[in-house]
Design a protein around this motif. Structure first.
Motif, PDB file in Angstrom:
ATOM      1  N   GLN A 119       0.854  -1.178   0.000  1.00  0.00           N
ATOM      2  CA  GLN A 119       0.000   0.000   0.000  1.00  0.00           C
ATOM      3  C   GLN A 119       0.890   1.228   0.000  1.00  0.00           C
ATOM      4  OE1 GLN A 119      -2.326   0.157   3.564  1.00  0.00           O
ATOM      5  NE2 GLN A 119      -0.565   0.203   4.935  1.00  0.00           N
ATOM      6  N   PRO A 120       0.434   2.342  -0.551  1.00  0.00           N
ATOM      7  CA  PRO A 120       1.306   3.523  -0.616  1.00  0.00           C
ATOM      8  C   PRO A 120       1.623   4.059   0.774  1.00  0.00           C
ATOM      9  CG  PRO A 120      -0.937   4.054  -1.323  1.00  0.00           C
ATOM     10  CD  PRO A 120      -0.877   2.578  -1.174  1.00  0.00           C
ATOM     11  N   ARG A 121       2.886   4.276   1.014  1.00  0.00           N
ATOM     12  CA  ARG A 121       3.327   4.861   2.288  1.00  0.00           C
ATOM     13  C   ARG A 121       3.971   6.223   2.090  1.00  0.00           C
ATOM     14  NH1 ARG A 121       2.773   1.302   6.291  1.00  0.00           N
ATOM     15  NH2 ARG A 121       2.864  -0.936   5.864  1.00  0.00           N
ATOM     16  N   LEU A 122       4.632   6.405   0.944  1.00  0.00           N
ATOM     17  CA  LEU A 122       5.296   7.672   0.659  1.00  0.00           C
ATOM     18  C   LEU A 122       4.870   8.191  -0.706  1.00  0.00           C
ATOM     19  CD1 LEU A 122       9.001   6.987   1.755  1.00  0.00           C
ATOM     20  CD2 LEU A 122       7.246   8.232   3.034  1.00  0.00           C
ATOM     21  N   ARG A 126       9.935  16.791  -2.734  1.00  0.00           N
ATOM     22  CA  ARG A 126       9.430  16.531  -1.384  1.00  0.00           C
ATOM     23  C   ARG A 126       9.006  15.077  -1.275  1.00  0.00           C
ATOM     24  NH1 ARG A 126       6.987  20.258  -3.647  1.00  0.00           N
ATOM     25  NH2 ARG A 126       4.983  19.146  -3.743  1.00  0.00           N
ATOM     26  N   VAL A 127       9.208  14.536  -0.096  1.00  0.00           N
ATOM     27  CA  VAL A 127       8.755  13.183   0.214  1.00  0.00           C
ATOM     28  C   VAL A 127       7.745  13.296   1.344  1.00  0.00           C
ATOM     29  CG1 VAL A 127       9.412  10.890   1.026  1.00  0.00           C
ATOM     30  CG2 VAL A 127      10.931  12.147  -0.516  1.00  0.00           C
ATOM     31  N   THR A 128       6.540  12.783   1.134  1.00  0.00           N
ATOM     32  CA  THR A 128       5.458  12.927   2.108  1.00  0.00           C
ATOM     33  C   THR A 128       5.001  11.554   2.582  1.00  0.00           C
ATOM     34  OG1 THR A 128       4.706  14.932   0.988  1.00  0.00           O
ATOM     35  CG2 THR A 128       3.158  13.896   2.516  1.00  0.00           C
ATOM     36  N   ASN A 129       4.836  11.441   3.897  1.00  0.00           N
ATOM     37  CA  ASN A 129       4.320  10.204   4.493  1.00  0.00           C
ATOM     38  C   ASN A 129       2.803  10.200   4.333  1.00  0.00           C
ATOM     39  OD1 ASN A 129       3.529   8.048   6.036  1.00  0.00           O
ATOM     40  ND2 ASN A 129       4.707   8.617   7.864  1.00  0.00           N
ATOM     41  N   GLY A 167       1.054   7.309   4.616  1.00  0.00           N
ATOM     42  CA  GLY A 167       0.554   6.129   5.290  1.00  0.00           C
ATOM     43  C   GLY A 167       0.038   6.457   6.677  1.00  0.00           C
ATOM     44  N   ASP A 168      -0.162   5.436   7.477  1.00  0.00           N
ATOM     45  CA  ASP A 168      -0.701   5.623   8.826  1.00  0.00           C
ATOM     46  C   ASP A 168       0.316   5.300   9.910  1.00  0.00           C
ATOM     47  OD1 ASP A 168      -0.536   2.947   8.402  1.00  0.00           O
ATOM     48  OD2 ASP A 168      -2.621   2.479   8.881  1.00  0.00           O
ATOM     49  N   ARG A 169       1.600   5.108   9.526  1.00  0.00           N
ATOM     50  CA  ARG A 169       2.642   4.788  10.497  1.00  0.00           C
ATOM     51  C   ARG A 169       3.802   5.756  10.375  1.00  0.00           C
ATOM     52  NH1 ARG A 169       3.580  -1.692   9.522  1.00  0.00           N
ATOM     53  NH2 ARG A 169       1.382  -2.350   9.501  1.00  0.00           N
ATOM     54  N   PRO A 170       4.497   6.027  11.449  1.00  0.00           N
ATOM     55  CA  PRO A 170       5.742   6.803  11.359  1.00  0.00           C
ATOM     56  C   PRO A 170       6.785   6.016  10.565  1.00  0.00           C
ATOM     57  CG  PRO A 170       4.938   6.729  13.617  1.00  0.00           C
ATOM     58  CD  PRO A 170       4.123   5.740  12.853  1.00  0.00           C
ATOM     59  N   ILE A 171       7.668   6.753   9.873  1.00  0.00           N
ATOM     60  CA  ILE A 171       8.735   6.132   9.085  1.00  0.00           C
ATOM     61  C   ILE A 171      10.057   6.764   9.499  1.00  0.00           C
ATOM     62  CG2 ILE A 171       9.626   5.704   6.767  1.00  0.00           C
ATOM     63  CD1 ILE A 171       6.790   5.900   5.721  1.00  0.00           C
ATOM     64  N   ARG A 172      11.031   5.930   9.752  1.00  0.00           N
ATOM     65  CA  ARG A 172      12.341   6.386  10.220  1.00  0.00           C
ATOM     66  C   ARG A 172      13.409   6.063   9.172  1.00  0.00           C
ATOM     67  NH1 ARG A 172       9.154   8.396  13.267  1.00  0.00           N
ATOM     68  NH2 ARG A 172       8.751   7.824  15.434  1.00  0.00           N
ATOM     69  N   LYS A 173      14.595   6.672   9.389  1.00  0.00           N
ATOM     70  CA  LYS A 173      15.791   6.385   8.602  1.00  0.00           C
ATOM     71  C   LYS A 173      15.523   6.525   7.100  1.00  0.00           C
ATOM     72  CE  LYS A 173      17.636   3.223  12.073  1.00  0.00           C
ATOM     73  NZ  LYS A 173      18.126   1.835  12.355  1.00  0.00           N
ATOM     74  N   LEU A 174      14.957   7.652   6.728  1.00  0.00           N
ATOM     75  CA  LEU A 174      14.655   7.916   5.321  1.00  0.00           C
ATOM     76  C   LEU A 174      15.914   8.338   4.575  1.00  0.00           C
ATOM     77  CD1 LEU A 174      11.288   9.812   5.753  1.00  0.00           C
ATOM     78  CD2 LEU A 174      11.588   7.691   4.469  1.00  0.00           C
ATOM     79  N   GLY A 222      10.768  -3.504   8.748  1.00  0.00           N
ATOM     80  CA  GLY A 222      12.189  -3.410   8.508  1.00  0.00           C
ATOM     81  C   GLY A 222      12.501  -2.455   7.385  1.00  0.00           C
ATOM     82  N   PRO A 223      13.799  -2.214   7.107  1.00  0.00           N
ATOM     83  CA  PRO A 223      14.198  -1.322   6.021  1.00  0.00           C
ATOM     84  C   PRO A 223      13.704  -1.864   4.676  1.00  0.00           C
ATOM     85  CG  PRO A 223      16.043  -1.805   7.469  1.00  0.00           C
ATOM     86  CD  PRO A 223      14.955  -2.765   7.841  1.00  0.00           C
ATOM     87  N   GLU A 224      13.199  -0.985   3.831  1.00  0.00           N
ATOM     88  CA  GLU A 224      12.711  -1.394   2.522  1.00  0.00           C
ATOM     89  C   GLU A 224      12.571  -0.177   1.615  1.00  0.00           C
ATOM     90  OE1 GLU A 224       8.532  -2.529   2.263  1.00  0.00           O
ATOM     91  OE2 GLU A 224       8.282  -1.948   4.363  1.00  0.00           O
ATOM     92  N   ARG A 225      12.441  -0.463   0.298  1.00  0.00           N
ATOM     93  CA  ARG A 225      12.141   0.613  -0.642  1.00  0.00           C
ATOM     94  C   ARG A 225      10.677   0.981  -0.471  1.00  0.00           C
ATOM     95  NH1 ARG A 225      12.799  -0.235  -7.054  1.00  0.00           N
ATOM     96  NH2 ARG A 225      15.006  -0.247  -6.467  1.00  0.00           N
ATOM     97  N   LEU A 226      10.417   2.249  -0.194  1.00  0.00           N
ATOM     98  CA  LEU A 226       9.053   2.706   0.048  1.00  0.00           C
ATOM     99  C   LEU A 226       8.515   3.569  -1.080  1.00  0.00           C
ATOM    100  CD1 LEU A 226       9.239   3.596   3.856  1.00  0.00           C
ATOM    101  CD2 LEU A 226       8.422   1.497   2.786  1.00  0.00           C
ATOM    102  N   ALA A 227       9.396   4.073  -1.913  1.00  0.00           N
ATOM    103  CA  ALA A 227       8.945   4.902  -3.031  1.00  0.00           C
ATOM    104  C   ALA A 227       9.997   4.884  -4.118  1.00  0.00           C
ATOM    105  CB  ALA A 227       8.676   6.334  -2.575  1.00  0.00           C
TER     106      ALA A 227
END
Length: 715
Positions: free
Chosen positions: A29-32, A56-59, A61-68, A151-156
Motif C-alpha cells: 500500500q502507498p506509504r510515501l 518533497r517526500v510525504t508520508n 501512510g498511517d505509520r511513522p517512518i524512520r531512517k529515510l 524493517g528497512p525497505e524501498r518505500l517509493a
C-alpha cells in the motif's frame, strides 16, 4: 505496438500527479509520495557538469517512518520499444550505476509530514552515474525507509527517462545524416464539460468556476497559451507547432465574455470570470494568427457514439455534422481558417464512423499509430482501406510517455529515442507527429521547459522541424486499416448513454417538426433546438467516459424540458361550472417560444367527462396565446376533475398537465338520450315480463275449472 501502449497506459493511469506527475507506491500500500520540483538538466550534453534533483517526500501512510534516505540509480542504455515501455510502466531494470544513499531532512516522518529531497550528482569521469554513449537511459529516484513495526525497505520509487545527447566532458557525437521530420500538436481543449445550459436568447450557465480558473493566470489553459507564445522566439519550434482547438471551448469562452452564471444549490449566481475570459481569448487570437490550426470534434465528442444515435435513420446526420462543423466557429471567433478537412478525433473510428465522416468532408484523420494495421511498418501517412480518407499516424510510444507520470521528462526521452538515440543504424526514421494528452495538465514551467528542449533537439540536428501541412502534403506511403483492442472498445461511450441520447434526439425531432417560423420574430426553429443538439454532442464527450448515462445526458434532457415547458395550458384558478351537460371546456394555451408551434389538446384522467368530437390542432403564435373550446360532455352530475395535456401533432409531450376542477348539474343531451332509451328498453322488457306472468296465471286458472271423472261417478 498496441500491446505496448495498452500496458503503458494501464499502469500510468494508476499514478497520482506531481509536478512531473510522479508518485510512487509501496509494494502493498502507498506509504510515501514523491513530488519532484526540479530535474536539471532535462537532457544531458557534453557540457553538463552535474545533475540536480529536488522535491518533497510525504508520508501518506498511517505509520511513522524512520531512517529515510534517497539515491539515484541508472540503468543501461535502452535499445527497443519494449524496454522503454517497461520503464514507463514502472518496471524494474538492471542498475548500471548508482549514487550513495543520502539521508533526508528530517529523516523521520510522522503520518502527513514531509521531508525535503535534494540530490546533487556530479557528471563526468568521476561521477557515480556513467553514460557509456549517447542514448536514452532510465533513472530511478529510490527512497528507502523503515516503517514502524517493519524493517528497512524501498518505500517509493520514481522512474524517468533521461536523454543523453553527448557524454559530459567528451567531444560531441555525430548526428544522423537524415533526422526525422517532427511536427507537434498543441491541444487547446476543455478538461471536462462545463456548460449546463445555453438557451437561445438566454444566459450561459456553467456547472462551476473551474473554467474561469483554467483561463486565469497560471491556470491550465493560460499555461498552454503562454508556453506556445513564449516558443515563438524559436522559429523552428514555432513552425512545427500546430494548435488543435476544441470549438466548444472557444464558443463557451466567447459566451463568458458577455456575462454568464454559475449553477449552485441555491440557484444560479453571476459568474466572476468575464474579464479573465476576455483576456485569454485575446491572447489566443494573437497566438493563432498565421499559424497552423486543426479542429477537434465539438466538445471532443466520441464520433462513433454519435453515429449510433438514431442509427436507423441514415438521413439524419445533424449531430455528426454539428460535431464536425467546428471550423466555422474557429474562423468566426478567432479569425483563422483551420486546415481544410483535417480532424483529430478522440475515441475509436469504426467503419460506420469512417464512412460518415468521409461523407461529411473529412479528408485526413490524425490517429494513433498503434491503431493502424498494415503489412509494412507505418512511418508516414497512409490511405485507409475502403475509404477516401488519409490517416496521419500519431506516435503511440511518445503519446504514452507524455500521458501520466513524469509526462514532460518521459516525453522528451521517448522523442529522443524515436529520433535515433538508441536505435540501430540503418533503421528507418519515421515522420514524427507528436501529440500530448488532449486534456494536458502539465504546469506552465513544465510546458515551457518541454518546448525549449524540443528546440534543443532541433538545434542539435536530432530532429528536423516540419510544419504539419508539409507532412500532410506528402503522398501516402501505403494502405492500412484501423483496428482496436478489446480495452479500446470498453472505453468507448456506453450503449446506455447512446440509448438515452437517441430517446432525447427523437423527442427533439418531434418538437422541431411542430415549430413554424413566425413572420414577425423571424427566428429559425433550428436555432431554438440547437442548444439541445449541442448538449447531446457534449453528452458524447470523451471526458464523460465511465459516467452514468443519466449524468452524461442530464444537461440535454434539461435543455429539452426547458424548451417544451414554455408551451403549456394554464390551470384555471377556480372551479369551472359547466352551464349544461354539453358545454365546451375552455382552455387557455400559451407559447413562450419565439416560434409558432402546432399543438394538440388531450384529455387525461377524464372519468365523468368525454370529448364529443376530435379536438382540432391549433397553431399558437410566437410569444402568444390562444383560447380553445374543447367539445366535451358530462357523463354525470356533480363535482369532478380532468387533466388537460398538450402534445405536438406526432404525440411529443409539451409542458405540464393542467388539472381542471369541474362541476355539472346537468347531463349532456347524448347522455339523456341514452338514459331515456335505456329506460324505454327497461320498461319494454318489464312490460313483456308482466304480460307473460299474467298469461301464465290465466292458463293455470283455466285448468282448475275443467270437470274431473271420479270413481264414484263411474259407478
Amino acid at each position: 505496438m498496441k500491446r505496448l501502449a495498452a500496458t503503458v497506459l494501464s499502469i500510468l493511469f494508476l499514478a497520482l500527479p506531481a509536478l512531473f506527475g510522479a508518485v510512487a507506491q509501496a509494494q502493498e500500500q502507498p506509504r510515501l509520495r514523491v513530488d519532484l520540483d526540479q530535474l536539471n538538466p532535462r537532457v544531458v550534453t557534453t557540457t553538463s557538469t552535474s545533475l540536480t534533483v529536488t522535491g518533497r517526500v510525504t508520508n501518506i501512510g498511517d505509520r511513522p517512518i524512520r531512517k529515510l534516505s534517497v539515491r539515484l540509480q541508472q540503468g543501461t542504455r535502452l535499445q527497443n520499444e519494449q524496454q522503454i515501455g517497461d520503464v514507463l510502466a514502472g518496471g524494474k531494470f538492471k542498475d548500471q550505476s548508482a549514487t550513495e544513499f543520502v539521508d533526508l531532512e528530517p529523516d523521520a516522518l510522522e503520518a502527513g509530514q514531509s521531508a525535503t529531497l535534494n540530490l546533487l550528482v556530479p557528471l563526468g569521469q568521476p561521477s557515480k552515474l556513467q553514460f557509456s554513449k549517447p542514448g536514452v537511459y532510465p533513472l530511478l529516484v529510490n527512497v528507502n525507509g523503515t516503517p514502524e513495526f517493519g524493517g528497512p525497505e524501498r518505500l517509493a520509487a520514481v522512474s524517468l527517462l533521461m536523454p543523453v545527447l553527448g557524454i559530459p566532458g567528451k567531444a560531441p557525437a555525430s548526428r544522423p545524416p537524415s533526422p526525422p521530420s517532427a511536427s507537434l500538436l498543441w491541444p487547446i481543449s476543455n478538461s471536462t464539460v462545463h456548460v449546463v445550459s445555453s438557451p437561445l436568447g438566454g444566459p450561459l450557465t456553467l456547472a462551476d468556476e473551474r473554467l474561469a480558473g483554467e483561463l486565469a493566470a497560471g491556470g491550465r489553459l493560460d499555461s498552454l497559451v503562454a508556453a506556445a507564445r513564449a516558443a515563438e522566439a524559436d522559429t523552428k519550434v514555432s513552425s512545427s507547432l500546430c494548435l488543435a482547438i476544441d470549438p466548444d471551448l472557444i464558443a463557451t469562452v466567447d459566451g463568458m465574455t458577455r456575462g454568464y452564471q454559475v449553477a449552485t444549490g441555491g440557484g444560479p449566481v453571476p459568474g466572476t470570470g468575464v474579464e479573465t475570459a476576455k483576456s485569454w481569448l485575446g491572447q489566443l487570437k494573437a497566438l493563432v494568427a498565421g499559424r497552423c490550426v486543426v479542429t477537434l470534434p465539438f466538445a471532443d465528442a466520441d464520433l462513433s457514439a454519435l453515429t449510433k444515435v438514431r442509427a436507423g435513420d441514415a438521413t439524419d446526420t445533424a449531430l455528426l455534422a454539428s460535431a464536425l462543423g467546428g471550423a466555422s466557429t474557429i474562423k468566426n471567433l478567432l479569425g483563422i481558417q483551420p486546415q481544410d478537412g483535417v480532424l483529430w478525433p478522440g475515441g475509436i473510428l469504426d467503419s460506420q464512423t469512417l464512412e460518415a465522416i468521409g461523407k461529411a468532408g473529412v479528408k485526413t484523420v490524425l490517429t494513433d499509430s498503434g491503431g493502424l494495421q498494415s503489412e509494412t511498418p507505418v512511418s508516414g501517412g497512409v490511405s485507409l482501406d475502403g475509404t477516401g480518407i488519409r490517416a496521419q499516424p500519431i506516435d503511440t510510444l511518445i503519446s504514452s510517455a507524455l500521458n501520466g507520470s513524469g509526462s514532460t521528462q518521459n516525453g522528451l526521452g521517448a522523442i529522443a529515442f524515436r529520433a535515433g538515440l538508441g536505435q540501430t543504424e540503418g533503421q528507418g526514421r519515421p515522420r514524427l507527429l507528436i501529440a500530448p494528452p488532449r486534456h494536458w495538465t502539465a504546469t506552465g514551467p513544465e510546458l515551457t521547459t518541454f518546448l525549449e528542449r524540443i528546440g534543443d533537439f532541433y538545434a542539435a540536428g536530432l530532429a528536423k522541424s516540419a510544419p504539419l501541412p508539409d507532412l500532410l502534403g506528402e503522398s501516402p506511403s501505403g494502405t492500412a486499416s484501423i483496428g482496436y483492442d478489446p480495452q479500446d472498445l470498453t472505453a468507448a461511450t456506453s450503449g446506455d448513454v447512446t440509448a438515452k441520447m437517441s430517446q432525447i434526439d427523437n423527442e427533439t425531432l418531434g418538437l422541431s417538426s411542430a415549430m413554424t417560423m413566425d413572420s414577425t420574430k423571424r427566428v429559425n426553429p433550428a436555432d431554438v433546438i440547437a442548444p439541445v443538439r449541442l448538449a447531446l454532442i457534449r453528452a458524447a464527450s470523451t471526458s464523460w467516459r465511465g459516467a452514468d448515462a443519466s449524468i452524461a445526458t442530464g444537461n440535454a434532457r434539461g435543455d429539452l424540458e426547458a424548451i417544451r415547458g414554455q408551451v403549456t395550458v394554464e390551470r384555471p384558478k377556480q372551479t369551472i361550472a359547466l352551464a349544461s351537460g354539453a358545454s365546451p371546456l375552455p382552455a387557455y394555451i400559451t407559447n413562450g417560444l419565439p416560434v409558432g408551434i402546432n399543438v394538440r389538446t388531450v384529455l387525461k384522467n377524464n372519468v365523468g367527462l368525454r370529448a364529443t368530437q376530435a379536438v382540432p390542432e391549433r397553431t399558437v403564435p410566437a410569444n402568444g396565446a390562444v383560447n380553445q373550446l374543447l367539445p366535451v360532455e358530462a357523463l354525470r352530475a356533480g363535482r369532478f376533475s380532468v387533466d388537460v395535456a398538450l402534445t405536438t401533432p406526432d404525440g411529443t409531450k409539451l409542458g405540464t398537465d393542467a388539472r381542471f376542477e369541474l362541476t355539472s348539474t346537468e347531463y349532456g343531451a347524448i347522455t339523456i338520450i341514452i338514459t331515456v332509451t335505456a329506460a324505454g328498453a327497461l320498461l319494454l322488457l318489464s312490460s313483456r315480463r308482466i304480460y307473460r306472468r299474467i298469461k301464465d296465471s290465466r292458463a293455470d286458472r283455466g285448468c282448475e275449472t275443467t270437470p274431473r271423472v271420479t270413481e264414484d261417478a263411474q259407478v
